[in-house]
Write a protein that holds these residues in place. Structure first.
Motif, mmCIF file in Angstrom:
data_model
loop_
_atom_site.group_PDB
_atom_site.id
_atom_site.type_symbol
_atom_site.label_atom_id
_atom_site.label_comp_id
_atom_site.label_asym_id
_atom_site.label_seq_id
_atom_site.Cartn_x
_atom_site.Cartn_y
_atom_site.Cartn_z
ATOM 1 N N GLY A 104 25.647 -15.146 70.198
ATOM 2 C CA GLY A 104 24.544 -15.204 71.147
ATOM 3 C C GLY A 104 23.967 -16.590 71.375
ATOM 4 O O GLY A 104 23.067 -16.755 72.182
ATOM 5 N N ARG A 105 24.434 -17.590 70.650
ATOM 6 C CA ARG A 105 23.929 -18.943 70.877
ATOM 7 C C ARG A 105 25.029 -19.807 71.485
ATOM 8 O O ARG A 105 26.189 -19.672 71.116
ATOM 9 C CB ARG A 105 23.473 -19.566 69.552
ATOM 10 C CG ARG A 105 22.134 -19.077 69.105
ATOM 11 C CD ARG A 105 21.910 -19.418 67.642
ATOM 12 N NE ARG A 105 20.816 -18.612 67.116
ATOM 13 C CZ ARG A 105 19.543 -18.962 67.205
ATOM 14 N NH1 ARG A 105 19.207 -20.094 67.759
ATOM 15 N NH2 ARG A 105 18.595 -18.176 66.709
ATOM 16 N N ASP A 106 24.628 -20.718 72.360
ATOM 17 C CA ASP A 106 25.604 -21.581 73.016
ATOM 18 C C ASP A 106 25.800 -22.865 72.228
ATOM 19 O O ASP A 106 24.842 -23.464 71.738
ATOM 20 C CB ASP A 106 25.125 -21.939 74.433
ATOM 21 C CG ASP A 106 25.161 -20.728 75.341
ATOM 22 O OD1 ASP A 106 25.771 -19.710 74.922
ATOM 23 O OD2 ASP A 106 24.575 -20.776 76.430
ATOM 24 N N TYR A 107 27.051 -23.284 72.111
ATOM 25 C CA TYR A 107 27.359 -24.528 71.416
ATOM 26 C C TYR A 107 28.350 -25.322 72.246
ATOM 27 O O TYR A 107 29.201 -24.751 72.924
ATOM 28 C CB TYR A 107 27.984 -24.255 70.045
ATOM 29 C CG TYR A 107 27.090 -23.494 69.101
ATOM 30 C CD1 TYR A 107 26.099 -24.149 68.363
ATOM 31 C CD2 TYR A 107 27.234 -22.119 68.940
ATOM 32 C CE1 TYR A 107 25.278 -23.450 67.503
ATOM 33 C CE2 TYR A 107 26.421 -21.418 68.076
ATOM 34 C CZ TYR A 107 25.443 -22.086 67.365
ATOM 35 O OH TYR A 107 24.641 -21.393 66.507
ATOM 36 N N GLU A 108 28.231 -26.640 72.151
ATOM 37 C CA GLU A 108 29.208 -27.498 72.799
ATOM 38 C C GLU A 108 30.145 -28.042 71.733
ATOM 39 O O GLU A 108 29.688 -28.681 70.779
ATOM 40 C CB GLU A 108 28.490 -28.640 73.519
ATOM 41 C CG GLU A 108 29.124 -28.932 74.849
ATOM 42 C CD GLU A 108 28.396 -30.010 75.612
ATOM 43 O OE1 GLU A 108 28.115 -31.056 75.000
ATOM 44 O OE2 GLU A 108 28.121 -29.780 76.789
ATOM 45 N N VAL A 109 31.422 -27.747 71.863
ATOM 46 C CA VAL A 109 32.375 -28.190 70.823
ATOM 47 C C VAL A 109 33.551 -28.899 71.489
ATOM 48 O O VAL A 109 33.843 -28.656 72.663
ATOM 49 C CB VAL A 109 32.883 -26.992 69.986
ATOM 50 C CG1 VAL A 109 31.770 -26.380 69.179
ATOM 51 C CG2 VAL A 109 33.564 -25.963 70.862
ATOM 52 N N PRO A 110 34.231 -29.785 70.738
ATOM 53 C CA PRO A 110 35.388 -30.482 71.312
ATOM 54 C C PRO A 110 36.492 -29.494 71.695
ATOM 55 O O PRO A 110 36.731 -28.519 70.975
ATOM 56 C CB PRO A 110 35.861 -31.393 70.183
ATOM 57 C CG PRO A 110 34.741 -31.461 69.221
ATOM 58 C CD PRO A 110 33.963 -30.215 69.363
ATOM 59 N N LYS A 111 37.147 -29.774 72.791
ATOM 60 C CA LYS A 111 38.262 -28.935 73.234
ATOM 61 C C LYS A 111 39.414 -29.083 72.242
ATOM 62 O O LYS A 111 39.622 -30.158 71.699
ATOM 63 C CB LYS A 111 38.696 -29.411 74.614
ATOM 64 C CG LYS A 111 39.461 -28.401 75.410
ATOM 65 C CD LYS A 111 39.834 -28.981 76.755
ATOM 66 C CE LYS A 111 40.879 -28.091 77.412
ATOM 67 N NZ LYS A 111 41.331 -28.671 78.664
ATOM 68 N N ALA A 170 35.388 -24.628 64.932
ATOM 69 C CA ALA A 170 34.202 -24.826 65.755
ATOM 70 C C ALA A 170 32.982 -24.211 65.077
ATOM 71 O O ALA A 170 31.914 -24.829 65.000
ATOM 72 C CB ALA A 170 34.422 -24.217 67.134
ATOM 73 N N ALA A 171 33.165 -22.991 64.555
ATOM 74 C CA ALA A 171 32.048 -22.311 63.899
ATOM 75 C C ALA A 171 31.589 -23.095 62.679
ATOM 76 O O ALA A 171 30.398 -23.284 62.449
ATOM 77 C CB ALA A 171 32.457 -20.897 63.510
ATOM 78 N N MET A 173 31.892 -26.199 62.207
ATOM 79 C CA MET A 173 31.285 -27.442 62.667
ATOM 80 C C MET A 173 29.793 -27.239 62.948
ATOM 81 O O MET A 173 28.992 -28.150 62.738
ATOM 82 C CB MET A 173 31.993 -27.874 63.950
ATOM 83 C CG MET A 173 32.144 -29.355 64.098
ATOM 84 S SD MET A 173 33.082 -29.700 65.579
ATOM 85 C CE MET A 173 32.166 -31.104 66.138
ATOM 86 N N VAL A 174 29.443 -26.060 63.440
ATOM 87 C CA VAL A 174 28.036 -25.807 63.748
ATOM 88 C C VAL A 174 27.378 -24.966 62.641
ATOM 89 O O VAL A 174 26.407 -24.253 62.872
ATOM 90 C CB VAL A 174 27.873 -25.122 65.116
ATOM 91 C CG1 VAL A 174 28.376 -26.028 66.217
ATOM 92 C CG2 VAL A 174 28.582 -23.776 65.163
ATOM 93 N N ASN A 175 27.985 -25.051 61.465
ATOM 94 C CA ASN A 175 27.426 -24.419 60.268
ATOM 95 C C ASN A 175 27.337 -22.905 60.321
ATOM 96 O O ASN A 175 26.415 -22.302 59.793
ATOM 97 C CB ASN A 175 26.047 -24.994 59.947
ATOM 98 C CG ASN A 175 26.146 -26.448 59.557
ATOM 99 O OD1 ASN A 175 27.129 -26.850 58.936
ATOM 100 N ND2 ASN A 175 25.162 -27.231 59.932
ATOM 101 N N ILE A 176 28.289 -22.280 60.985
ATOM 102 C CA ILE A 176 28.399 -20.826 60.889
ATOM 103 C C ILE A 176 29.601 -20.547 60.005
ATOM 104 O O ILE A 176 30.721 -20.991 60.297
ATOM 105 C CB ILE A 176 28.582 -20.187 62.280
ATOM 106 C CG1 ILE A 176 27.306 -20.372 63.083
ATOM 107 C CG2 ILE A 176 28.922 -18.706 62.144
ATOM 108 C CD1 ILE A 176 27.425 -19.958 64.505
ATOM 109 N N VAL A 236 32.025 -15.187 71.268
ATOM 110 C CA VAL A 236 32.533 -14.724 69.974
ATOM 111 C C VAL A 236 31.408 -14.119 69.170
ATOM 112 O O VAL A 236 30.272 -14.615 69.206
ATOM 113 C CB VAL A 236 33.141 -15.920 69.189
ATOM 114 C CG1 VAL A 236 33.588 -15.499 67.817
ATOM 115 C CG2 VAL A 236 34.304 -16.529 69.945
ATOM 116 N N ARG A 237 31.699 -13.026 68.467
ATOM 117 C CA ARG A 237 30.705 -12.480 67.537
ATOM 118 C C ARG A 237 31.313 -12.465 66.128
ATOM 119 O O ARG A 237 32.431 -12.008 65.940
ATOM 120 C CB ARG A 237 30.274 -11.082 67.954
ATOM 121 C CG ARG A 237 29.600 -11.058 69.326
ATOM 122 C CD ARG A 237 28.846 -9.763 69.544
ATOM 123 N NE ARG A 237 27.652 -9.685 68.722
ATOM 124 C CZ ARG A 237 26.476 -10.213 69.075
ATOM 125 N NH1 ARG A 237 26.342 -10.844 70.237
ATOM 126 N NH2 ARG A 237 25.426 -10.108 68.293
#
Lengths: 613, 176
Positions: A25-32, A39-40, A42-45, A89-90
């Motif tokens: 439910g949250r938007d993140y900007e990650v490198p292609k 990616a997850a 990287m944003v601490n998920i 993604v969930r």
């Protein structure tokens, strides 16, 4: 110096092109170009994983990292699912939780769960995943076939009953070390990740580097422990037990005790060893200086007198030596004949030291604390003997020492600092940086430079080689001589270099090879931190350890091996001069071609080794 | 190359060399070469696998992984006659296991084993597509259907007799 990068993939993180994805439910900007898992993280998920080993094993088999992807009917393994613009993604729905629990429960259903007596107890990724997912009962009863433990070698033991078929050992062996020891044998439920013909590691072309042990998420692969034998020797009042510590241990032994990666703890290490009960604690760094003296002499000799025996290949890494013996026997004459530093320390401790201090060499037990499983193998090589005594009696890995410190009940981070014992106490910075890739090369260069030009080389002059790319190739000018040099770490990179030499593309004078990625700081006997934090199961964290060594080295007063007063003393009192007859006898060794199929021939180890357990 | 070839093996390895020469330039030919090697040697001993690995420059672990993956390849010498007992659904309900037990009793071997005289190897297989004849067994290329345990001794005896008659058995003789 030209850096030949290992892989392009590392550049993904610097990818300018970004995509926006929605995770929970949250938007993140990650490198292609990243996977959903990366990616997850990287944003601490946190998404749990088991078979995943960054850049090495990305095969999506364990199904622990599954996530819900919008628009996809089934759950997707996040470790191999690439991010794309607008991906939703969930990671924490009921369906995901149930699937993860089922996957882990199935793994546990036929796993031999002897956690309390397992070597990986409290440092096991399977254990952690099961704990994190809160698995309390296992609804399935799997058939537990007893495949037994294979440990008919001095270095590494394989317990098939604890294998979860993640293939991480196989991936690191095939892709990084390129020894191709493991493959899936049989199929279906009978699948085993094993050496060909399910042989023991000693019977195949395994170099005992222990990278598979680092990669293993469970206790299926471990070093063969020699703690009890060492403790027995310590409690025997008739024995004079010497511990010698490798340079790289000084920056890694703090890690399992919660200290930050790259903490320099030489003083505490000595204090701990003395408290455990070792009679003397020596620094292998001193004999690393000796190795440099001998190897420089060899390099100079070949440069000026025997140019046909160039390139000179370094020989202080037993994993690399065994690799050459198995895969490149044609290069064996190029290998430097110098023993590795710990064997030199062993040889000198039972000869020069014993004479000097009036100790019966029969009573001396030399225990080497090494970052390495291959050294366990090395000490069992029949030729590692001087005057009828084994050079080194036991090798303990950093992990084994950790267990000993815990068992002794020492509060490692708060120990006072103590000094190494005479006469192996003073060492140069050159000896220290042996523990990281590029270090040996730089150390040899410092000595060779002075011997050729008569001037002291300014140090550090070749910082290029500290870069961690797997294979480096360059040119250095010393006086009127220009040397082509190469530095490789990871035997896969060494293979690439040797192939280029064979094809005549590279003309090299000197090459340093370390079998483990990063050199000894990334050795197969170093602490396994994968279960503490995921970033430690990629290869990148080794920078920190290496940087610590190079930084401490900068502060050293003596930075050239030949300036080390202890080295001078050893030559004056015992050996004479580098490459003297005596030095050849005690500090040099020989190699034998082993071929790729050693199981077709019987290999003979030093007999006593296996009888001791 | 590091693999010692004994005098009595030379002929077979020469044949294997021809096979390897024929296929080695093409990619993905390992399974074909292994099949041909098995035709030459009767099975795939360690040495043959190592030799192929060396010649093709494919790691031995990969070769051995493939050999153990496919039930088509054997690492042990096989008997002259391979008895395959179908344990597919139809044969299973029609009593394949009693037939299997009868064979085990008669030959005193277990599944996957070979008799001491290297005459018979016993295996079980999944459905061979002859459900109308269930329970069914095959011995090399011969099919025997609608069996009861009592039929087994006479069938096996036929092969033992043929084998004894011809000291140097011809291929034609094998097929009844």
């Amino acid at each position: 110096m030209e850096n030949i990068p290992e892989k392009e993939e590392n550049k993904i993180y610097e990818n300018e092109e970004k995509v926006t994805i929605t995770i929970d439910g949250r938007d993140y900007e990650v490198p292609k170009g990243l996977t959903v898992l990366e990616a997850a993280r990287m944003v601490n998920i946190e998404i749990p994983s088991l078979c995943y080993l960054k850049d090495i094993n990305e095969i999506g088999t364990c199904r622990v990292c599954v996530v819900e992807v919008e628009g996809s009917r089934t759950l997707q393994p996040s470790c191999v699912y690439p991010v794309r613009e607008g991906l939703r993604v969930r990671t924490n729905t009921e369906r995901v939780r149930r699937a993860r629990r089922t996957a882990v429960s199935l793994l546990l259903s036929n796993h031999h769960r002897e956690c309390t007596t397992c070597v990986a107890n409290l440092n096991c990724e399977l254990q952690n995943v099961a704990a994190d997912l809160g698995i309390r009962n296992i609804p399935f009863t799997g058939e537990k076939v007893d495949y037994g433990v294979h440990n008919n070698n001095p270095a590494i033991q394989r317990d098939y009953n604890k294998c979860i078929n993640c293939r991480r050992c196989m991936a690191i062996c095939n892709k990084i070390q390129e020894c191709y020891v493991y493959s899936p044998i049989n199929r279906g439920f009978d699948t085993l990740i094993a050496p060909a013909f399910q042989k023991d590691l000693s019977e195949v072309s395994c170099i005992m580097c222990g990278q598979c042990v680092l990669a293993c998420p469970t206790g299926s692969l471990a070093e063969k422990e020699h703690i009890n034998e060492v403790l027995e020797a310590i409690s025997d009042p008739n024995k004079h037990v010497i511990a010698q510590t490798a340079p790289s241990i000084q920056v890694t032994i703090g890690e399992p005790f919660g200290m930050p990666v790259g903490s320099f703890v030489a003083g505490k290490l000595v204090a701990a060893l003395k408290r455990i009960g070792f009679d003397k604690v020596f620094a292998t760094d001193v004999t690393a200086d000796l190795t440099i003296m001998e190897e420089s002499e060899e390099l100079l000799h070949r440069l000026f007198h025997e140019p046909d025996k160039l390139p000179l290949l370094s020989s202080c890494c037993p994993g690399w030596v065994k690799y050459a013996e198995h895969f490149f026997p044609e290069f064996l004459p190029n290998l430097s004949s110098t023993k590795s530093p710990h064997e030199m320390c062993g040889a000198l401790s039972k000869t020069w030291y014993a004479q000097k201090y009036g100790i019966d060499p029969d009573k001396i037990v030399n225990v080497a604390i090494m970052p390495c499983t291959a050294k366990k193998y090395e000490v069992a090589r029949p030729e590692m003997e001087s005057d009828g005594y084994r050079n080194v009696d036991y090798v303990l890995t950093t992990r084994e020492l950790t267990r000993m410190i815990r068992e002794t009940g020492l509060d490692f981070p708060n120990l006072p600092e103590e000094e190494y014992d005479e006469p192996f106490d003073q060492y140069s910075g050159a000896g220290m940086i042996f523990g990281a890739t590029g270090g040996l090369f730089e150390a040899v260069l410092r000595t060779v430079h002075e011997k050729i030009t008569g001037d002291k080389m300014e140090v550090p002059d070749y910082t290029d080689e500290h870069v961690q790319s797997g294979l480096k190739y360059g040119r250095v000018t010393i006086g009127d001589k220009t040397l082509n040099i190469a530095i490789a770490h990871g035997t896969g990179n060494a293979k690439r270099a040797l192939d280029r030499m064979k094809r005549g593309e590279w003309k090299i004078h000197f090459m340093e090879v370390m079998a483990c990625p990063g050199g000894c700081v990334g050795g197969g006997g170093q602490p396994i931190l994968g279960s503490r934090d995921h970033k430690f199961i990629s290869l990148s964290y080794r920078h920190n350890r290496a940087d610590a060594l190079f930084n401490v080295e900068k502060g050293k007063k003596i930075r050239r091996s030949h300036e080390n007063p202890r080295v001078r003393q050893i030559y004056e009192e015992f050996l004479g001069h580098p490459a003297s007859e005596k030095a050849n006898k005690y500090l040099h060794t020989s190699y034998i071609p082993r071929g790729r199929h050693p199981y077709l021939v019987d290999e003979k180890h030093y007999k006593g080794y296996n009888e001791k357990d | 190359m590091g693999i010692r070839i004994e005098k009595h093996e030379e002929e077979n390895f020469k044949k294997l060399d021809q096979v390897i020469e024929k296929y080695k330039e093409e990619e993905g030919m390992l399974i074909r070469i292994l099949q041909k090697a098995q035709d030459i040697f009767g099975y795939l001993p360690m040495k043959v696998q190592s030799y192929i690995s060396e010649r093709l420059d494919i790691p031995i672990s990969t070769v051995n992984g493939i050999v153990t993956f496919y039930s088509l390849f054997y690492q042990e010498p096989q008997g002259k006659y391979t008895i395959s007992v179908c344990t597919g659904t139809a044969c299973y309900v029609k009593g394949a296991h009693e037939v299997l037990d009868a064979i085990k009793d008669e030959l005193q071997i277990k599944e996957g084993e070979t008799t001491m005289d290297k005459l018979f190897t016993l295996k079980t297989t999944r459905c061979i597509g002859a459900c109308g004849l269930a329970p069914v067994i095959t011995i090399n290329d011969d099919v025997y259907g609608r069996l009861t345990p009592a039929d087994i001794p006479s069938i096996l005896y036929k092969y033992i007799k043929t084998h004894k008659k011809a000291h140097v058995p011809e291929k034609e003789e094998v097929k009844n």
